[in-house]
Scaffold this active site. Structure first.
Site, PDB file in Angstrom:
ATOM      1  N   LYS A   1       0.845  -1.208   0.000  1.00 29.92           N
ATOM      2  CA  LYS A   1       0.000   0.000   0.000  1.00 29.92           C
ATOM      3  C   LYS A   1       0.875   1.251   0.000  1.00 29.92           C
ATOM      4  O   LYS A   1       2.064   1.173   0.340  1.00 29.92           O
ATOM      5  CB  LYS A   1      -0.916  -0.021   1.232  1.00 29.92           C
ATOM      6  CG  LYS A   1      -0.174  -0.012   2.570  1.00 29.92           C
ATOM      7  CD  LYS A   1      -1.111  -0.315   3.734  1.00 29.92           C
ATOM      8  CE  LYS A   1      -0.350  -0.329   5.054  1.00 29.92           C
ATOM      9  NZ  LYS A   1      -1.207  -0.786   6.169  1.00 29.92           N
TER      10      LYS A   1
ATOM     11  N   TYR B   1      13.689  30.817   8.344  1.00 23.79           N
ATOM     12  CA  TYR B   1      12.417  31.465   8.673  1.00 23.79           C
ATOM     13  C   TYR B   1      12.293  31.707  10.169  1.00 23.79           C
ATOM     14  O   TYR B   1      12.591  30.822  10.987  1.00 23.79           O
ATOM     15  CB  TYR B   1      11.250  30.573   8.243  1.00 23.79           C
ATOM     16  CG  TYR B   1      10.929  30.643   6.775  1.00 23.79           C
ATOM     17  CD1 TYR B   1      10.566  31.852   6.169  1.00 23.79           C
ATOM     18  CD2 TYR B   1      10.960  29.493   5.993  1.00 23.79           C
ATOM     19  CE1 TYR B   1      10.257  31.899   4.817  1.00 23.79           C
ATOM     20  CE2 TYR B   1      10.642  29.535   4.645  1.00 23.79           C
ATOM     21  CZ  TYR B   1      10.294  30.755   4.062  1.00 23.79           C
ATOM     22  OH  TYR B   1       9.983  30.797   2.732  1.00 23.79           O
TER      23      TYR B   1
END
Ligand code: PLP
Length: 393
Positions: free
Chosen positions: A67, A288
């Site tokens: 998956k 940042y």
């Protein structure tokens, strides 16, 4: 709109018959693919992990859970390699994943959809020869109806909720299903399965309770193969193995059991290139928010990978990358497409434009990255994103 004829992207576009701006653009995008780093996937290690799981689970057969694009590593190539190792059962989560994978799998391979089908997907699933996992009575009824319409029996796996309360029939639902003659005529069960909630923690008492429920339910389906163990379950001992184990993370090198040495071989290596190196004085804010401020002269290197590439923002000022075994702490916030490390532990000029720095590899395991980011290896792998150049060895 042809741009500079010396530009390799434009030359590529021209050689490939591009004669408009859109094709130039597409060709450039193709060349730019893989700009952020290299994701190396060792298919040999993958195969050895699968063999180790087979030995541990023997005489049970071992399926592969592929998956989420085989936990981000490429469901097509991973499945092909595992098929060559003898794997014949492949599990995806969503039907759309089965639609993509089915054409690449040999017809001898059984492809099962863990979440089962959403209403309306039955006809397509039956056409493709995909086997749903039936988790509730509505899914059972819809699959039986599809079989009736086609005038054939359709195969299915039946999932039991043995205590995780996520997916599967309750014991009361099982009683209803057993009394349902339409279902009995129309559907051929090929597997009875359930999923363990605490398989990675051998001391957890929950697994023994789930095992007892599984055994009780299985007694109503004599001869039907049973599957209970995921990666952790394979290491819980023979009682958990039944006919078929269903590991995912252990095949990909993740630790199947918490708090013990990982017995699996690493499959993934991730390297990120330096895009800029600089030396800054004390008191310089980095990234940042300026959350990291240097306390002395510091050699910094900015690397071309960020949280859009699956490097968790939670590693801001806490995680690290490595160069030739030397730890390079992440300085400041991880950006979307880049991050900055403190490279002061390396000599001046040690990192330059294009130098590859290790994020996951011999110096830093997947489990270590996951622990630093407050998550699990599964989440690191499945979030790596699409911008890596993938190298399969
Ligand atoms: C994801 C999943 C697995 C594989 O689990 P791992 O812990 O990765 O081995 C097995 N069974 C079910 C139902 C799953 O959802």
């Amino acid at each position: 709109m042809r741009g500079n004829a010396d530009d390799p992207a434009v030359n590529f576009a021209l050689q490939n018959g591009a004669d408009d701006a859109m094709n130039d653009y597409r060709a450039k995008t193709m060349l730019a693919d893989g700009g952020c780093g290299v994701l190396t996937i060792d298919l040999g290690a993958l195969a050895r992990n699968y063999r180790k799981l087979k030995e541990t689970a023997a005489p049970a057969a071992v399926a592969a859970v592929v998956k989420a694009d085989a936990y981000g590593l490429g469901a097509g190539l991973v499945s092909e390699r595992l098929y060559a190792e003898g794997c014949r059962h492949f599990f995806v989560a969503h039907f759309v994943e089965a639609v993509r994978l089915r054409p690449t799998l040999p017809v001898e391979a059984t492809l099962l959809v863990l979440n089962g089908l959403m209403p309306g997907e039955e006809e397509h699933a039956a056409d493709l020869g995909v086997t749903p996992v039936i988790n509730c009575l509505e899914q059972a009824a819809a699959w039986a109806t599809e079989a009736k319409v086609r005038g054939t029996r359709l195969k299915a796996a039946i999932q039991i909720d043995t205590g995780m309360s996520r997916l599967g029939l309750s014991e009361a639902d099982v009683a209803s299903l057993r009394a349902d003659s339409l279902f009995a005529e129309a559907v051929e069960p090929i597997l009875l399965m359930s999923h363990l909630a605490c398989a990675d923690t051998p001391a957890a008492p929950a697994s023994a309770g789930q095992l007892a429920v599984m055994q009780r339910v299985a007694a109503h389906f004599p001869g039907l193969p049973v599957s209970l163990a995921n990666s952790g379950g394979v290491f819980l001992g023979g009682a958990f193995h039944f006919a078929l184990a269903r590991p995912g993370i252990a095949v990909y090198g993740g630790a199947p059991v918490s708090d013990v040495a990982n017995p699996m071989e690493p499959v993934v290596r991730i390297d990120i290139p330096v895009i800029q190196a600089r030396t800054v004085p004390a008191g310089t804010a980095v990234g940042y928010g300026g959350t990291f401020v240097t306390t002395g002269e510091t050699r910094l290197a900015t690397l071309s990978g960020g949280y859009a590439d699956g490097i968790p923002r939670h590693l801001s000022s806490s995680g690290a990358l490595y160069y030739q075994g030397v730890r390079l702490p992440i300085a400041g916030r991880v950006s979307m497409d880049s991050l900055t490390v403190d490279a002061s532990a390396l000599p001046e000029g040690g990192l330059r434009l294009g130098t590859m720095v290790e994020f996951v590899g011999p110096s830093q395991s997947l489990e270590q990255v996951a622990a630093d980011a407050g998550t699990i290896s599964y989440e690191i792998l499945t979030r790596l994103g699409r911008r890596y150049r993938r190298v399969y060895i």
